[in-house]
Design an enzyme around this catalytic site. Structure first.
Site, PDB file in Angstrom:
ATOM      1  N   ARG A  61     116.908  33.461  45.977  1.00  0.00           N
ATOM      2  CA  ARG A  61     118.013  34.388  45.745  1.00  0.00           C
ATOM      3  C   ARG A  61     117.861  35.529  46.738  1.00  0.00           C
ATOM      4  O   ARG A  61     116.812  36.179  46.788  1.00  0.00           O
ATOM      5  CB  ARG A  61     117.952  34.926  44.322  1.00  0.00           C
ATOM      6  CG  ARG A  61     118.950  36.018  44.083  1.00  0.00           C
ATOM      7  CD  ARG A  61     118.921  36.486  42.639  1.00  0.00           C
ATOM      8  NE  ARG A  61     119.987  37.439  42.438  1.00  0.00           N
ATOM      9  CZ  ARG A  61     119.796  38.668  41.955  1.00  0.00           C
ATOM     10  NH1 ARG A  61     118.596  39.081  41.639  1.00  0.00           N
ATOM     11  NH2 ARG A  61     120.821  39.474  41.796  1.00  0.00           N
TER      12      ARG A  61
ATOM     13  N   HIS B 278     126.144  39.524  41.613  1.00  0.00           N
ATOM     14  CA  HIS B 278     126.088  38.504  40.553  1.00  0.00           C
ATOM     15  C   HIS B 278     126.888  37.270  40.982  1.00  0.00           C
ATOM     16  O   HIS B 278     127.381  36.512  40.145  1.00  0.00           O
ATOM     17  CB  HIS B 278     126.700  38.999  39.217  1.00  0.00           C
ATOM     18  CG  HIS B 278     125.957  40.105  38.558  1.00  0.00           C
ATOM     19  ND1 HIS B 278     126.607  41.135  37.892  1.00  0.00           N
ATOM     20  CD2 HIS B 278     124.642  40.363  38.431  1.00  0.00           C
ATOM     21  CE1 HIS B 278     125.717  41.965  37.391  1.00  0.00           C
ATOM     22  NE2 HIS B 278     124.505  41.530  37.713  1.00  0.00           N
TER      23      HIS B 278
ATOM     24  N   ARG C 207     124.258  52.151  34.699  1.00  0.00           N
ATOM     25  CA  ARG C 207     125.117  52.518  35.835  1.00  0.00           C
ATOM     26  C   ARG C 207     126.497  52.940  35.342  1.00  0.00           C
ATOM     27  O   ARG C 207     127.035  52.344  34.414  1.00  0.00           O
ATOM     28  CB  ARG C 207     125.283  51.339  36.808  1.00  0.00           C
ATOM     29  CG  ARG C 207     124.010  50.918  37.492  1.00  0.00           C
ATOM     30  CD  ARG C 207     124.321  49.853  38.562  1.00  0.00           C
ATOM     31  NE  ARG C 207     123.123  49.162  38.961  1.00  0.00           N
ATOM     32  CZ  ARG C 207     122.957  47.836  38.888  1.00  0.00           C
ATOM     33  NH1 ARG C 207     123.925  47.052  38.445  1.00  0.00           N
ATOM     34  NH2 ARG C 207     121.826  47.301  39.272  1.00  0.00           N
TER      35      ARG C 207
ATOM     36  N   GLU D 155     121.513  31.138  36.769  1.00  0.00           N
ATOM     37  CA  GLU D 155     121.500  31.379  38.208  1.00  0.00           C
ATOM     38  C   GLU D 155     120.471  30.492  38.906  1.00  0.00           C
ATOM     39  O   GLU D 155     120.694  30.042  40.026  1.00  0.00           O
ATOM     40  CB  GLU D 155     121.217  32.859  38.483  1.00  0.00           C
ATOM     41  CG  GLU D 155     122.416  33.730  38.112  1.00  0.00           C
ATOM     42  CD  GLU D 155     122.108  35.210  38.074  1.00  0.00           C
ATOM     43  OE1 GLU D 155     121.735  35.703  36.998  1.00  0.00           O
ATOM     44  OE2 GLU D 155     122.238  35.869  39.109  1.00  0.00           O
TER      45      GLU D 155
END
Ligand code: AMP
Length: 397
Positions: free
Chosen positions: A91, A180, A241, A384
């Site tokens: 990744r 993402h 966030r 993922e």
């Protein structure tokens, strides 16, 4: 055929070894505190006991070597030699404007990862360290990069341009990228399969609601829009966030508090979101407990979060001129029954009807709307690692 999937952080490394014949996880693990005192490897082979290695790991190369030792360990291992690992998938967070597809690593790819250090300062250097460690410990083995930004690269100019002087896009590639991406790609593809939708035309909205949260709109698996921007700070309200806000807020608070823009960005990244509003926690379980005890700020944080997601769903439905499926994924999306329900309560105008019994579940892959709902609403656990393994297999077989 087995693929090793690696996700490197600056002092940590997560891995999974996946058997692609049946897409099962053969072993997975986590290395923590690389380069700092107290390095530890926790290796979990499928169907066997956990195996913990505590020894100094000065860098990612030492960590990867220990992961390979664990994978081949006589007692806790799952392979006889690294020959059984056909390739490694990594990744990598930021591919800038260089890459919109996964790619087999060569010098050009490593150069691009380096060129994007300033776009992904927390992740790209660590991601590159992981690749270089694998090259050094397993020479000749193919490494594949799956970019977190690749999915968003399909956005059209009208969706990715910021309305600031164009020269900043030209000079510094300042634009919206989205993150993402691997999760949005995986879940939108799975939503098409689960909903039996047209693979080329299906209009899908994926709500990736975890500690970091983002939402995407895609047609036939191609991204139309996604909520994160140049960095993962834009868009939804997240655990810590802020998501979208008036940029002038930064100047106003800096002046009032006597802080600089770096400190301000730290506040927006680490002390804002549902944590900032509630003052309780970034974890939805804690905030929900606080709300149940009558904490008004906790209630306000959850309502603001839900409202922002619903607002984006409306915007993305408009952007695609319709929506066939809405899929929830990641920690909150997969597990938070109340939040899913609260978001869907805004969607009556779309003809969304939720089946409360079907929604009363955590982490399952299933339809949560009624058969007569005009839009199919789904719960699809993201994966993922599997998405990275599939890409790695596709590019190396
Ligand atoms: P992620 O970043 O995808 O790992 O998501 C982590 C977040 O998922 C946590 O911080 C929690 O806010 C949320 N989460 C996990 N389990 C639950 C649950 N059972 N109910 C509500 N939220 C949850």
């Amino acid at each position: 055929m087995k693929i090793l999937v690696i996700n490197c952080g600056s002092s940590s490394l997560k891995y999974q070894l996946i058997d692609m014949d049946n897409e099962s996880v053969v072993a997975k693990g986590l290395v923590e505190r690389i380069g700092i005192e107290g390095s530890i490897l926790t290796h979990q082979p499928a169907g066997k006991d956990k195996f913990i290695v505590k020894q100094p790991m000065e860098d990612h190369k030492v960590a990867i070597a220990l992961v390979l030792d664990a994978l081949q360990d006589a007692e806790h291992g799952v392979v006889k030699s690294t020959d059984e690992i056909s390739a490694v998938g990594h990744r990598v967070v930021h591919g800038g404007t260089y890459y919109s597809e996964s790619v087999v690593v060569d010098d050009e790819v490593k150069k691009a990862i380096r060129e994007c250090f300033d776009l992904g300062p927390l992740h790209n250097p660590a991601n590159l360290m992981g690749i270089e460690a694998c090259e050094s410990v397993m020479p000749g083995k193919k490494n594949v990069v799956v970019w977190d930004t690749a999915f968003g690269m399909a956005m059209q100019e009208k969706a990715y341009l910021y309305a600031i002087p164009y020269e900043y896009y030209e000079k510094y590639s300042v634009r919206r990228y989205g993150f993402h991406g691997t999760s949005h790609m995986f879940v939108s593809g799975e939503a098409i399969k689960l909903g039996n939708l047209d693979p080329k035309m299906a209009k899908v909205i994926v709500c990736h609601l975890g500690n970091g949260a983002s939402i995407s709109a895609s047609i036939g698996g191609k991204c139309v829009d996604t909520s994160m921007g140049l960095t993962p700070l834009e868009g939804l309200i997240m655990g810590t966030r802020s998501g979208d806000l008036d940029p002038a807020v930064c100047q106003f608070i800096c002046n009032k508090e006597g802080i600089d823009i770096n400190e301000m960005l730290n506040i927006l990244n680490k002390k804002s979101g549902v944590l900032g509003i509630s003052g309780v926690s970034s974890d939805f379980r804690d905030i929900e407990t606080a709300r149940a005890e009558g904490n008004k700020r906790a209630a306000a944080a959850l309502e603001a979060f839900t409202y922002r997601v619903a607002k984006y769903i409306g915007a993305y439905t408009a952007a695609m001129n319709g929506v066939d499926a809405i899929a929830f994924t990641a920690g909150v999306g997969e597990n938070d029954i109340k939040t899913r329900k609260a978001i869907c309560e805004y969607l009556g105008y779309l003809g969304v009807v939720i089946d409360d019994a079907a929604n009363d579940v955590r982490g399952d892959r299933r339809m949560i709307s009624t058969p007569d709902s005009k839009v199919k609403v789904m719960l699809i656990p993201t994966n993922e690692e599997l998405a990275i393994a599939r890409e790695t297999l596709r590019l190396t077989k």
